[in-house]
Design an enzyme around this catalytic site. Structure first.
Site, PDB file in Angstrom:
ATOM      1  N   LYS A   9      56.666  43.492  31.468  1.00  0.00           N
ATOM      2  CA  LYS A   9      56.586  44.800  32.107  1.00  0.00           C
ATOM      3  C   LYS A   9      56.895  45.886  31.094  1.00  0.00           C
ATOM      4  O   LYS A   9      57.818  45.756  30.295  1.00  0.00           O
ATOM      5  CB  LYS A   9      57.595  44.858  33.251  1.00  0.00           C
ATOM      6  CG  LYS A   9      57.716  46.174  33.960  1.00  0.00           C
ATOM      7  CD  LYS A   9      58.707  46.011  35.096  1.00  0.00           C
ATOM      8  CE  LYS A   9      59.018  47.314  35.758  1.00  0.00           C
ATOM      9  NZ  LYS A   9      59.977  47.137  36.853  1.00  0.00           N
ATOM     10  N   SER A  25      39.384  49.341  31.310  1.00  0.00           N
ATOM     11  CA  SER A  25      40.603  48.761  30.757  1.00  0.00           C
ATOM     12  C   SER A  25      41.697  49.783  30.509  1.00  0.00           C
ATOM     13  O   SER A  25      41.577  50.953  30.849  1.00  0.00           O
ATOM     14  CB  SER A  25      40.326  47.999  29.464  1.00  0.00           C
ATOM     15  OG  SER A  25      39.999  48.918  28.449  1.00  0.00           O
ATOM     16  N   THR A  57      43.550  46.034  35.839  1.00  0.00           N
ATOM     17  CA  THR A  57      42.556  46.096  34.782  1.00  0.00           C
ATOM     18  C   THR A  57      42.981  45.095  33.716  1.00  0.00           C
ATOM     19  O   THR A  57      43.812  44.231  33.980  1.00  0.00           O
ATOM     20  CB  THR A  57      42.396  47.536  34.233  1.00  0.00           C
ATOM     21  OG1 THR A  57      41.267  47.571  33.360  1.00  0.00           O
ATOM     22  CG2 THR A  57      43.629  48.036  33.542  1.00  0.00           C
ATOM     23  N   TYR A  58      42.413  45.202  32.524  1.00  0.00           N
ATOM     24  CA  TYR A  58      42.798  44.316  31.431  1.00  0.00           C
ATOM     25  C   TYR A  58      43.175  45.167  30.223  1.00  0.00           C
ATOM     26  O   TYR A  58      42.839  46.344  30.144  1.00  0.00           O
ATOM     27  CB  TYR A  58      41.667  43.342  31.086  1.00  0.00           C
ATOM     28  CG  TYR A  58      40.423  44.013  30.580  1.00  0.00           C
ATOM     29  CD1 TYR A  58      40.213  44.209  29.214  1.00  0.00           C
ATOM     30  CD2 TYR A  58      39.463  44.486  31.465  1.00  0.00           C
ATOM     31  CE1 TYR A  58      39.082  44.848  28.747  1.00  0.00           C
ATOM     32  CE2 TYR A  58      38.327  45.121  31.015  1.00  0.00           C
ATOM     33  CZ  TYR A  58      38.141  45.306  29.652  1.00  0.00           C
ATOM     34  OH  TYR A  58      37.018  45.953  29.202  1.00  0.00           O
ATOM     35  N   GLY A  73      37.647  54.162  31.700  1.00  0.00           N
ATOM     36  CA  GLY A  73      36.674  53.883  32.752  1.00  0.00           C
ATOM     37  C   GLY A  73      37.145  54.401  34.097  1.00  0.00           C
ATOM     38  O   GLY A  73      37.826  55.423  34.188  1.00  0.00           O
ATOM     39  N   ALA A  74      36.772  53.695  35.154  1.00  0.00           N
ATOM     40  CA  ALA A  74      37.069  54.148  36.519  1.00  0.00           C
ATOM     41  C   ALA A  74      38.559  54.376  36.750  1.00  0.00           C
ATOM     42  O   ALA A  74      38.948  55.265  37.507  1.00  0.00           O
ATOM     43  CB  ALA A  74      36.530  53.138  37.523  1.00  0.00           C
ATOM     44  N   ALA A  75      39.412  53.602  36.090  1.00  0.00           N
ATOM     45  CA  ALA A  75      40.865  53.763  36.250  1.00  0.00           C
ATOM     46  C   ALA A  75      41.331  55.141  35.799  1.00  0.00           C
ATOM     47  O   ALA A  75      42.372  55.623  36.247  1.00  0.00           O
ATOM     48  CB  ALA A  75      41.600  52.675  35.474  1.00  0.00           C
TER      49      ALA A  75
END
Length: 127
Positions: A9, A25, A57-58, A73-75
């Site tokens: 974390k 990502s 995501t990654y 991207g979308a995030a």
């Protein structure tokens, strides 16, 4: 039987960038990934403390020592630069492995530099 537990974390990181025009990502300073035991291309869950968004995501490795935390991207629609996020990875462990497991919790400062690494989260505390 296997159980899903917290593996690593990065706690209360500051988003440095949000790049909508990227495939997808999260780009994270390689020092932070290493400290949390999170691998490149590993699936992570992100929680945005500013707006409550939770998404997966990654990871992509960012430059060491840069402090970069960039949602791609979308995030990028779920965060803004300056938002505070928690980035978590999980591990599947067998019952015998659970007792010895210690997640890596990386506490960062306002510039996303490592302040401390702990292996537990005390109950009812603010870190």
């Amino acid at each position: 039987m296997f159980r899903t537990l917290l593996g690593g974390k990065i706690h209360l990181a500051t988003v440095t960038q949000a790049d909508l025009n990227y495939v997808g990502s999260i780009t994270i300073d390689q020092n932070l990934l290493d400290a949390a035991g999170i691998c490149v291309n590993e699936k992570v869950q992100i929680v945005n403390n500013n707006n409550g968004a939770r998404f997966e995501t990654y990871t992509i490795a960012g430059e060491r020592g840069s402090g970069i935390v960039c949602l791609n991207g979308a995030a990028a629609r779920l965060v803004q630069a300056g938002d505070i996020v928690i980035i978590m990875s999980y591990v599947l462990l067998s019952e015998p492995e659970i007792a010895a497991h210690q997640p890596k919790v990386v506490l960062v400062d306002g510039a996303n530099q490592i302040r401390e690494i702990i292996h537990y989260e005390p109950a009812n505390t603010v870190l």
